[in-house]
Design a protein around this motif. Structure first.
Motif, PDB file in Angstrom:
ATOM      1  N   ALA A  23      -8.706 -11.594   2.305  1.00 23.99           N
ATOM      2  CA  ALA A  23      -7.947 -11.515   0.873  1.00 23.99           C
ATOM      3  C   ALA A  23      -6.575 -11.339   0.777  1.00 23.99           C
ATOM      4  N   ALA A  24      -5.763 -10.969   1.819  1.00 18.29           N
ATOM      5  CA  ALA A  24      -4.765 -10.720   2.043  1.00 18.29           C
ATOM      6  C   ALA A  24      -3.823 -12.389   2.222  1.00 18.29           C
ATOM      7  N   ALA A  25      -4.609 -13.142   2.488  1.00 15.06           N
ATOM      8  CA  ALA A  25      -4.412 -14.612   2.787  1.00 15.06           C
ATOM      9  C   ALA A  25      -4.817 -15.681   1.777  1.00 15.06           C
ATOM     10  N   ASP A  26      -5.710 -15.093   0.755  1.00 18.06           N
ATOM     11  CA  ASP A  26      -6.047 -15.805  -0.239  1.00 18.06           C
ATOM     12  C   ASP A  26      -6.402 -15.308  -1.343  1.00 18.06           C
ATOM     13  N   SER A  27      -5.260 -15.724  -2.531  1.00 24.23           N
ATOM     14  CA  SER A  27      -5.206 -15.053  -3.882  1.00 24.23           C
ATOM     15  C   SER A  27      -6.290 -15.420  -4.783  1.00 24.23           C
ATOM     16  N   PRO A 155       2.338  -8.043  -2.663  1.00 23.88           N
ATOM     17  CA  PRO A 155       2.085  -7.995  -4.031  1.00 23.88           C
ATOM     18  C   PRO A 155       1.077  -9.033  -4.393  1.00 23.88           C
ATOM     19  N   ALA A 156       0.093  -8.701  -4.997  1.00 20.68           N
ATOM     20  CA  ALA A 156      -0.957  -9.871  -5.351  1.00 20.68           C
ATOM     21  C   ALA A 156      -1.829  -9.025  -6.207  1.00 20.68           C
ATOM     22  N   PRO A 157      -2.469  -9.915  -7.052  1.00 23.04           N
ATOM     23  CA  PRO A 157      -3.574  -9.338  -7.963  1.00 23.04           C
ATOM     24  C   PRO A 157      -4.952  -9.147  -7.402  1.00 23.04           C
ATOM     25  N   ARG A 158      -4.773  -8.266  -6.375  1.00 25.99           N
ATOM     26  CA  ARG A 158      -6.332  -8.135  -5.725  1.00 25.99           C
ATOM     27  C   ARG A 158      -6.451  -6.645  -5.657  1.00 25.99           C
ATOM     28  N   SER A 174     -10.538   3.563   7.333  1.00 22.88           N
ATOM     29  CA  SER A 174     -10.581   3.300   6.015  1.00 22.88           C
ATOM     30  C   SER A 174      -8.988   4.333   5.437  1.00 22.88           C
ATOM     31  N   GLN A 175      -9.039   5.372   6.002  1.00 25.37           N
ATOM     32  CA  GLN A 175      -7.770   6.204   5.443  1.00 25.37           C
ATOM     33  C   GLN A 175      -6.539   5.716   5.797  1.00 25.37           C
ATOM     34  N   ASP A 176      -6.458   4.968   7.090  1.00 27.74           N
ATOM     35  CA  ASP A 176      -5.313   4.361   7.479  1.00 27.74           C
ATOM     36  C   ASP A 176      -4.948   3.021   6.594  1.00 27.74           C
ATOM     37  N   VAL A 177      -5.788   2.441   6.389  1.00 25.81           N
ATOM     38  CA  VAL A 177      -5.711   1.127   5.452  1.00 25.81           C
ATOM     39  C   VAL A 177      -5.273   1.372   4.088  1.00 25.81           C
ATOM     40  N   GLN A 178      -5.842   2.377   3.517  1.00 19.46           N
ATOM     41  CA  GLN A 178      -5.664   2.776   2.083  1.00 19.46           C
ATOM     42  C   GLN A 178      -4.072   3.424   2.252  1.00 19.46           C
ATOM     43  N   LYS A 179      -3.637   3.765   3.209  1.00 18.23           N
ATOM     44  CA  LYS A 179      -2.152   4.349   3.218  1.00 18.23           C
ATOM     45  C   LYS A 179      -1.198   2.950   3.160  1.00 18.23           C
ATOM     46  N   LEU A 180      -1.667   2.206   3.580  1.00 19.38           N
ATOM     47  CA  LEU A 180      -1.015   0.658   3.834  1.00 19.38           C
ATOM     48  C   LEU A 180      -0.430   0.245   2.352  1.00 19.38           C
ATOM     49  N   ALA A 181      -1.538   0.258   1.473  1.00 15.91           N
ATOM     50  CA  ALA A 181      -1.509  -0.309   0.009  1.00 15.91           C
ATOM     51  C   ALA A 181      -2.173   0.489  -0.906  1.00 15.91           C
ATOM     52  N   PRO A 182      -1.594   1.910  -1.060  1.00 18.55           N
ATOM     53  CA  PRO A 182      -2.255   2.653  -1.969  1.00 18.55           C
ATOM     54  C   PRO A 182      -2.321   2.286  -3.335  1.00 18.55           C
ATOM     55  N   ASP A 183      -1.610   1.294  -4.024  1.00 14.73           N
ATOM     56  CA  ASP A 183      -1.744   0.825  -5.361  1.00 14.73           C
ATOM     57  C   ASP A 183      -2.855  -0.123  -5.541  1.00 14.73           C
ATOM     58  N   ALA A 184      -3.374  -0.683  -4.512  1.00 15.31           N
ATOM     59  CA  ALA A 184      -4.284  -1.718  -4.287  1.00 15.31           C
ATOM     60  C   ALA A 184      -5.579  -1.362  -3.855  1.00 15.31           C
ATOM     61  N   VAL A 185      -5.614  -0.490  -2.876  1.00 16.39           N
ATOM     62  CA  VAL A 185      -6.791  -0.002  -2.156  1.00 16.39           C
ATOM     63  C   VAL A 185      -7.185   1.434  -2.545  1.00 16.39           C
TER      64      VAL A 185
END
Length: 219
Positions: A23-27, A155-158, A174-185
């Motif tokens: 998802a990070a590489a395909d909008s 920044p992407a609409p995902r 999951s907790q660590d990944v959520q911290k990477l992008a709290p607005d999207a995850v």
């Protein structure tokens, strides 16, 4: 007709990290729901909860590099564990380790929960690498070479929804990944669930939240 600009992905365990990476590489991918997410690149290259030392990581790379030549020479491949064990001298101790047919009384908690799934009718399959065979010995190579989920903060609409058990040994991924992008995850923690419970426990899987998530983000 499939809307190629509104693709949704749903994955479990190791495939969850791969779905997030895609998802990070395909909008075109607008929504990803991940259950019991495992960061396989982190797990394989650094060990559970990052316990490998730098020296151990280098020893694994050396072992895998040599094994590629051995496999090529033999024209077949060796089996191994995706988490490489070390002997009492701190050297790589490759093994064809799979889950035992009989669970030992002193088995660690992680072995117990995977045994309860992959060695029972819940998830057993005669061709499953987790049930009866093993990973290839050189599996770690690609996971040392490429880190997953490195661009989730772009920044992407995902949107992504991570669903994890409160009692899961994998929760920290999951907790660590959520911290990477709290607005999207988003992160949904399920009380009373361990890692494999979210594979098949219909009474614990939050189907209503998953339906709501995809309906909102793929509308």
């Amino acid at each position: 007709m499939v809307d190629r600009e509104r693709i949704g992905l749903q994955a479990v365990c190791g495939l969850s990290g791969m779905a997030l990476t895609a998802a990070a590489a395909d909008s075109r991918i607008k929504a990803v729901a991940a259950a019991s997410m495992y960061d396989m690149s982190r797990s394989i290259s650094r060990g559970h909860e990052d316990y490998y030392t730098r020296e151990q990581r280098q020893k694994i790379v050396d072992y895998v590099s040599r094994q590629r030549w051995i496999d090529a020479k033999k024209g077949t491949f060796a089996r191994g564990s995706h988490e490489v064990p070390f002997d009492e001298n701190g050297d790589v101790a490759p093994t064809n380790r799979v889950l035992p047919k009989t669970l030992l009384e002193d088995a660690d908690p992680i072995t117990r929960i995977f045994f309860d799934y992959y060695r029972t009718e819940r998830g057993y399959h005669p061709r499953s690498i987790n049930s009866t065979t093993a990973w290839t010995a050189t599996t770690p190579r690609s996971f040392f070479a490429f880190r997953q989920m490195t661009n989730l903060d772009m920044p992407a609409p995902r949107k992504a929804l991570l669903v994890a058990g409160a009692d899961a040994h994998s929760l920290h991924y999951s907790q660590d990944v959520q911290k990477l992008a709290p607005d999207a995850v988003g992160l949904l923690i399920v009380p009373g669930a361990d890692h494999v419970d979210l594979y098949d426990r219909k009474d614990l899987i939050p189907f209503d939240r998953l339906d709501e998530f995809f309906t909102e983000n793929l509308a």
